[in-house]
Design a protein around this motif. Structure first.
Motif, PDB file in Angstrom:
ATOM      1  N   ARG A 152      -6.695   1.135   3.219  1.00 49.46           N
ATOM      2  CA  ARG A 152      -6.987  -0.236   2.692  1.00 49.46           C
ATOM      3  C   ARG A 152      -6.078  -0.588   1.576  1.00 49.46           C
ATOM      4  NH1 ARG A 152     -13.399  -0.548   1.826  1.00 49.46           N
ATOM      5  NH2 ARG A 152     -12.811  -2.714   0.924  1.00 49.46           N
ATOM      6  N   ARG A 153      -5.828  -1.793   1.516  1.00 53.35           N
ATOM      7  CA  ARG A 153      -4.992  -2.387   0.479  1.00 53.35           C
ATOM      8  C   ARG A 153      -5.222  -2.232  -0.903  1.00 53.35           C
ATOM      9  NH1 ARG A 153      -0.398  -4.435   2.667  1.00 53.35           N
ATOM     10  NH2 ARG A 153      -0.405  -4.666   5.025  1.00 53.35           N
ATOM     11  N   PRO A 154      -4.778  -2.153  -2.077  1.00 54.82           N
ATOM     12  CA  PRO A 154      -5.433  -2.074  -3.374  1.00 54.82           C
ATOM     13  C   PRO A 154      -6.303  -3.185  -3.637  1.00 54.82           C
ATOM     14  CG  PRO A 154      -2.853  -1.828  -3.483  1.00 54.82           C
ATOM     15  CD  PRO A 154      -3.325  -2.187  -1.926  1.00 54.82           C
ATOM     16  N   ASN A 161       0.745  -1.178   0.009  1.00 55.65           N
ATOM     17  CA  ASN A 161      -0.053   0.037  -0.124  1.00 55.65           C
ATOM     18  C   ASN A 161       1.021   1.274  -0.036  1.00 55.65           C
ATOM     19  OD1 ASN A 161      -1.793   1.966   0.132  1.00 55.65           O
ATOM     20  ND2 ASN A 161      -2.802   1.135   2.143  1.00 55.65           N
ATOM     21  N   SER A 191       0.045   4.258   2.526  1.00 54.67           N
ATOM     22  CA  SER A 191      -0.161   3.914   4.182  1.00 54.67           C
ATOM     23  C   SER A 191       0.368   5.313   4.843  1.00 54.67           C
ATOM     24  CB  SER A 191       0.552   2.612   4.362  1.00 54.67           C
ATOM     25  OG  SER A 191       2.088   2.921   3.917  1.00 54.67           O
ATOM     26  N   TYR A 208      -6.456   4.172  -8.496  1.00 56.98           N
ATOM     27  CA  TYR A 208      -7.249   3.010  -7.967  1.00 56.98           C
ATOM     28  C   TYR A 208      -8.737   3.003  -8.710  1.00 56.98           C
ATOM     29  CZ  TYR A 208      -4.733   1.976  -3.768  1.00 56.98           C
ATOM     30  OH  TYR A 208      -3.832   1.620  -2.826  1.00 56.98           O
TER      31      TYR A 208
END
Length: 200
Positions: free
Chosen positions: A192-194, A4, A7, A73
């Motif tokens: 949130r992670r990809p 991420n 972060s 994203y």
């Protein structure tokens, strides 16, 4: 597992959520100390001013990272212009306030009301402008809500309500309660992670 890259922005969003109310609290303490005479010389640049400038730097960084996240994203560029305006507003409002307050407490004649009145108008216009920017940003996000996950939608709703209170100016103090919450929501977006992002 994908790394991420946002972060740091996530954790700094939490820092911003703490720094903003802390700056206002410190400003209030300073004003009370001046009123009761514990400070002999009015401060041109005090701890609260430094915190406000630090907050402005954090906010600018977070806005830039949010714009980058929206593109990486979601391939979403529609919000870029209003984010650029928000960045410009932070520079003008916090930088201008710092300069005007420093002039007022140092070189400006204390019996001349010109600068204090200008500073008051500057703050009123600046707060109202912040409300408009937040509302526009939130509306743009909600218009495309089907493209975003829940944290983005919550963030959009929070900044719309915050912007409404800022826009009234009279009730702008209520925005101080909502602004930290919007930064916490932003932290969830960044952290949130990809692979957890819901592409639609």
């Amino acid at each position: 597992m994908s790394e991420n890259r946002f972060s740091l922005a996530g954790w700094l969003s939490i820092v911003a959520a703490v720094v903003l109310p802390l700056a206002f609290i410190l400003e209030g303490i300073t004003e009370v100390a001046l009123e009761i005479g514990d400070i002999d010389i009015p401060w041109g640049v005090g701890p609260a001013d430094a915190l406000f400038l630090f907050y402005a730097a954090l906010a600018i960084y977070l806005l830039m990272e949010f714009k980058r996240l929206m593109f990486e994203y979601y391939s979403f560029r529609e919000i870029s212009t209003v984010i650029n305006i928000a960045i410009f507003w932070h520079i003008i409002f916090y930088g201008g306030s710092f300069i005007l307050e420093t002039l007022f407490t140092t070189v400006w004649p204390q019996d001349d009301l010109g600068l204090p009145l200008f500073l008051l108008v500057f703050w009123i216009v600046g707060i109202a402008a912040a409300g408009i920017i937040d509302i526009v940003m939130g509306v743009i996000l909600l218009r495309h809500r089907s493209r975003f996950n829940m944290p983005v939608k919550v963030f959009a709703l929070l900044i719309i309500v915050t912007g409404f209170f800022e826009g009234t100016v009279v009730f702008s103090f209520l925005a101080l309660l909502l602004a930290p919450a919007s930064y916490v929501a932003m932290a969830f977006i960044f952290l949130r992670r990809p692979e957890e992002v819901e592409f639609v």
